[in-house]
Design an enzyme around this catalytic site. Structure first.
Site, PDB file in Angstrom:
ATOM      1  N   ASP A 237       0.888  -1.156   0.000  1.00 20.08           N
ATOM      2  CA  ASP A 237       0.000   0.000   0.000  1.00 20.08           C
ATOM      3  C   ASP A 237       0.929   1.208   0.000  1.00 20.08           C
ATOM      4  O   ASP A 237       1.672   1.426   0.976  1.00 20.08           O
ATOM      5  CB  ASP A 237      -0.872   0.024   1.249  1.00 20.08           C
ATOM      6  N   HIS A 294       4.802  -7.219   0.167  1.00 19.45           N
ATOM      7  CA  HIS A 294       4.407  -8.490  -0.422  1.00 19.45           C
ATOM      8  C   HIS A 294       5.111  -8.700  -1.758  1.00 19.45           C
ATOM      9  O   HIS A 294       5.555  -7.743  -2.399  1.00 19.45           O
ATOM     10  CB  HIS A 294       2.890  -8.523  -0.610  1.00 19.45           C
ATOM     11  N   SER A 384       8.779   4.313   4.738  1.00 19.63           N
ATOM     12  CA  SER A 384       9.967   3.791   4.104  1.00 19.63           C
ATOM     13  C   SER A 384       9.663   3.431   2.662  1.00 19.63           C
ATOM     14  O   SER A 384       8.632   3.835   2.122  1.00 19.63           O
ATOM     15  CB  SER A 384      10.530   2.597   4.874  1.00 19.63           C
TER      16      SER A 384
END
Length: 425
Positions: A237, A294, A384
């Site tokens: 996201d 992911h 990050s």
């Protein structure tokens, strides 16, 4: 030009740092900078000014020292339950003894507090605020023309790393008087929807970092074409930038003078697998985001290598300047061995730490088979970045993402969204 105006130019995208008033010494600023580069430990203000003489304007040097103190104070205040991101942004009183009103105004100017991002499949752009610690870090990085070189000494690098370590310890605390109020404040500040969480019971989180690395409900982020490995999906996201080759990335977005694929991956041998013009996807995570990343493809998980030592902010204003964020920051690198039509296609996955975000965690081990969309690891507190590198000529990015990236604007995407297609080299 006033000192307040000196602070303005560096925050404009792709602008050059404003010139700094120097002494009339015929040798110019270099002797002072040479002294600064030799400094390896913090000194007090008077000692610094004595060493630098009048090569750097003492008032500007004092400003930098006060910025150091402000960053330290922001981290120290994070241990106090009554102080949170919202309070620090709204109540400037804790900075009054460090800065004059005009400098406080600059620190909290809207244009210095964040950047615009595009909502995918719409023409809408929204403004996202930058956390206070990042704004202070930005002023540390870009205050004055010659001070950016003053930054590149052990003194300031050590400050950024030390404060990141200190912040990590605070957010690893199990003290309920710290943990509970901070989690509640974080939820309020960033409008966290508890209905999205696999575990919505905030009292069950033992530390702030445990909540920060929270998991989402299974199935909340559907994976596009899960059995088609030619479809690349978003790794996080995030706010996404995509580039067909590294030259475009350097022209539009990544301005660090030492940014190359070998430097990013920390190995020429690894970089050679990707050819002369690899494609890049840059996934920037803001503090409010789900902070697990992911796999964008299916494949075999390789060995993890560790490189870099710095912890600069990864906000666009830093990446867009001549600062080695992605090649200097602490980062982990792994190669996922994917296949297309029986042909091996390596995909490099780089997890980049940032200011106040030194911790990078992994769920997988070398040799594991990972499916597209499967969790790989997590970051702890702060924002990050993840960067994926694909071999030359193997990727066609979705046109909307590529077009927006070419304008220098990030696009909001979620895990599992299709972002491009992969083909054999």
């Amino acid at each position: 030009m006033s000192l307040a105006n000196l602070l303005k130019a560096p925050f404009r995208r792709n602008s050059k740092p404003a010139p700094t008033t120097m002494s009339s010494d015929p040798n110019g600023p270099e002797p002072a900078l040479a002294v600064a580069e030799q400094m390896t430990a913090p000194d007090d203000e008077q000692s610094l000014i004595a060493k630098l003489g009048n090569k750097l304007v003492p008032e500007q040097l004092k400003r930098r020292i006060n910025l150091h103190a402000a960053l330290e104070r922001a981290v120290d205040n994070s241990a106090k339950p009554q102080v949170d991101d919202a309070a620090l942004s709204q109540d400037h009183g804790w900075l009054n003894d460090l800065f004059d009103d005009d400098i406080l105004e600059e620190l909290f100017k809207r244009e210095h507090m964040g950047n615009y991002v595009k909502i995918r499949n719409t023409e809408e752009q929204i403004f996202e605020s930058m956390p206070l610690y990042a704004r202070i870090g930005m002023h540390l990085l870009f205050y004055g023309r010659y001070e950016i070189r003053f930054l590149h000494n052990n003194r300031v690098r050590k400050l950024l790393v030390d404060q990141s370590i200190k912040q990590g310890k605070i957010y690893d605390s199990t003290d309920p008087e710290i943990v509970g109020p901070h989690i509640e404040s974080f939820i309020k500040t960033y409008n966290v929807d508890l209905n999205m969480l696999a575990n919505p019971d905030i009292k069950s989180y033992k530390t702030i970092n445990e909540f920060f690395a929270r998991r989402l409900k299974p199935g909340l982020r559907p994976i596009s074409a899960p059995d088609d490995n030619s479809v690349i999906t978003s790794a996080a996201d995030c706010r996404l930038m995509v580039f067909s080759d590294v030259t475009a990335a350097k022209k539009i977005w990544v301005k660090g003078k030492n940014f190359t694929i070998p430097n990013l991956l920390g190995s020429k041998d690894i970089a050679d697998q990707f050819g002369p013009a690899p494609a890049l996807a840059i996934f920037r995570l803001a503090p409010q985001d789900y902070h697990r990343y992911h796999s964008p493809v299916s494949g075999i998980f390789g060995g993890i290598s560790h490189t870099g030592t710095d912890l600069f902010t990864v906000n666009p204003q830093a990446v867009n300047e001549d600062l080695d964020v992605f090649t200097g920051n602490k980062r982990d690198v792994v190669v996922i061995r994917s296949t297309i039509g029986g042909v091996n296609v390596p995909v490099a996955f780089v997890a980049v730490g940032a200011l106040l975000v030194g911790a990078i965690g992994w769920e997988k081990q070398q040799g594991d088979m990972v499916k597209k969309g499967e969790g790989l690891g997590w970051f702890q507190y702060g924002g990050s970045t993840c960067i994926c590198v694909f071999p030359t000529g193997t990727v066609a990015w979705d046109e909307d993402l590529l077009k927006t990236s070419q304008t220098g604007i990030e696009t909001l995407v979620n895990i599992g969204e299709k972002i491009g297609t992969l083909q054999a080299p």
